[in-house]
Design a protein around this motif. Structure first.
Motif, short mmCIF file in Angstrom:
data_model
loop_
_atom_site.label_atom_id
_atom_site.label_comp_id
_atom_site.label_asym_id
_atom_site.label_seq_id
_atom_site.Cartn_x
_atom_site.Cartn_y
_atom_site.Cartn_z
N LYS A 125 0.67 -1.13 0.08
CA LYS A 125 0.34 0.06 0.05
C LYS A 125 0.96 0.91 -0.13
O LYS A 125 0.33 2.04 -0.69
N ALA A 126 1.76 0.89 1.04
CA ALA A 126 2.56 2.34 1.07
C ALA A 126 3.37 2.79 -0.73
O ALA A 126 3.52 3.61 -1.20
N ARG A 156 2.54 1.92 -3.73
CA ARG A 156 1.68 2.10 -4.61
C ARG A 156 1.18 3.74 -4.29
O ARG A 156 1.34 4.52 -5.24
N SER A 157 1.26 4.20 -3.09
CA SER A 157 0.64 5.49 -2.71
C SER A 157 1.95 6.16 -3.37
O SER A 157 1.73 7.38 -3.93
N ASP A 158 3.55 6.17 -2.87
CA ASP A 158 4.37 6.53 -3.14
C ASP A 158 4.77 6.07 -4.77
O ASP A 158 5.10 7.59 -5.38
N GLN A 159 4.65 5.59 -5.70
CA GLN A 159 4.10 6.01 -6.84
C GLN A 159 2.92 6.35 -7.41
O GLN A 159 3.50 7.66 -8.48
N ASP A 160 1.87 6.77 -6.77
CA ASP A 160 0.61 8.28 -7.28
C ASP A 160 1.56 9.37 -6.85
O ASP A 160 1.10 10.68 -7.50
N VAL A 161 2.47 9.49 -5.74
CA VAL A 161 3.34 11.00 -5.71
C VAL A 161 4.15 11.12 -6.58
O VAL A 161 3.90 12.51 -7.66
N GLU A 178 6.98 -2.59 -4.58
CA GLU A 178 5.79 -3.54 -4.42
C GLU A 178 6.19 -4.65 -5.32
O GLU A 178 5.32 -5.13 -4.42
N ARG A 184 3.68 3.66 7.78
CA ARG A 184 3.80 4.03 6.10
C ARG A 184 5.33 4.44 5.77
O ARG A 184 5.71 4.76 4.93
#
Length: 119
Positions: free
Chosen positions: A22-23, A25-30, A49, A117
């Motif tokens: 999850k972390a 994926r969030s880093d990739q979005d940012v 990931e 996180r």
């Protein structure tokens, strides 16, 4: 005197893997939002990931020795592929670095309790 080693907790390791996915994926979005400036961050998060995803549903997680062998076998591979990465060379380098980090964690059975996180 040496400390008594904490017993292997497969449920904790699986929780750690889920949280890292999850972390990542969030880093990739940012990183995606910032474009070219953060391509390195995107590939690093994609590698994290990818590695965690390889073991999320793997039975090897149930036993520390089997998990170490599985990580070692994956580390021995030469080619890693994931669609959408910015640089395949950087992605492969980050995958190997993350696998080495995971191998160290598995051998020492430390770090899996850090489920926040940022680590």
């Amino acid at each position: 005197m040496s400390e008594a080693q904490v017993p292997w907790d497969a449920a904790q390791v699986r929780l750690w893997l889920e949280r890292r996915i999850k972390a990542a994926r969030s880093d990739q979005d940012v990183a995606d939002r910032y474009g070219r400036d953060r391509e390195d961050d995107y590939d690093k998060a994609a590698a994290e990931e990818w590695v965690c995803e390889q073991f999320r549903h793997n039975d090897a997680v149930d036993d520390q020795a089997r998990f170490a062998e599985a990580v070692k076998a994956l580390l021995a591979k030469d080619d890693f592929y994931r669609a959408g990465v910015r640089s395949e060379q950087r992605f492969e380098r980050e995958v190997k670095a993350y696998l080495r980090k995971l191998m160290k964690m598995v051998k020492t059975n430390t770090g899996f309790g850090k489920t926040l996180r940022y680590q």
